[in-house]
Design a protein around this motif. Structure first.
Motif: not given
Length: 91
Positions: A1, A4, A56
């Motif tokens: 991931m 953010l 993101e």
């Protein structure tokens, strides 16, 4: 991931017409770029006064570039825009 980022934008005084006129382009931009995780208007006394968008993105520069390309910003809606890394802890 990927990391953010929070994009926090405060509207200029009396900017509601700019927000309304540019909303379709803003929403298209969100859909086209595909990096918005959450977003919505900031509210004050029941009225829109800004925007909060969680992105993101690979890095801070990419998040800032997204904010610079937002049709709302290009139309002069905002008094201020800040972009900062954000860490999701709850939710």
């Amino acid at each position: 991931m990927m990391p953010l980022y929070a994009v926090i934008c405060k509207d200029k005084e009396g900017a509601l017409p700019i927000r309304q006129e540019n909303r379709p382009a803003h929403l298209d931009y969100i859909n086209e770029t595909g990096i918005v995780m959450l977003g919505g208007p900031l509210m004050e006394d029941g009225k829109m006064c800004g925007s909060l968008v969680i992105l993101e993105a690979p890095d801070l520069d990419a998040a800032k570039a997204w904010a610079a390309g937002d049709p709302y910003g290009k139309a002069g809606l905002f008094e201020s825009v800040s972009v900062t890394e954000w860490k999701k802890v709850i939710g």
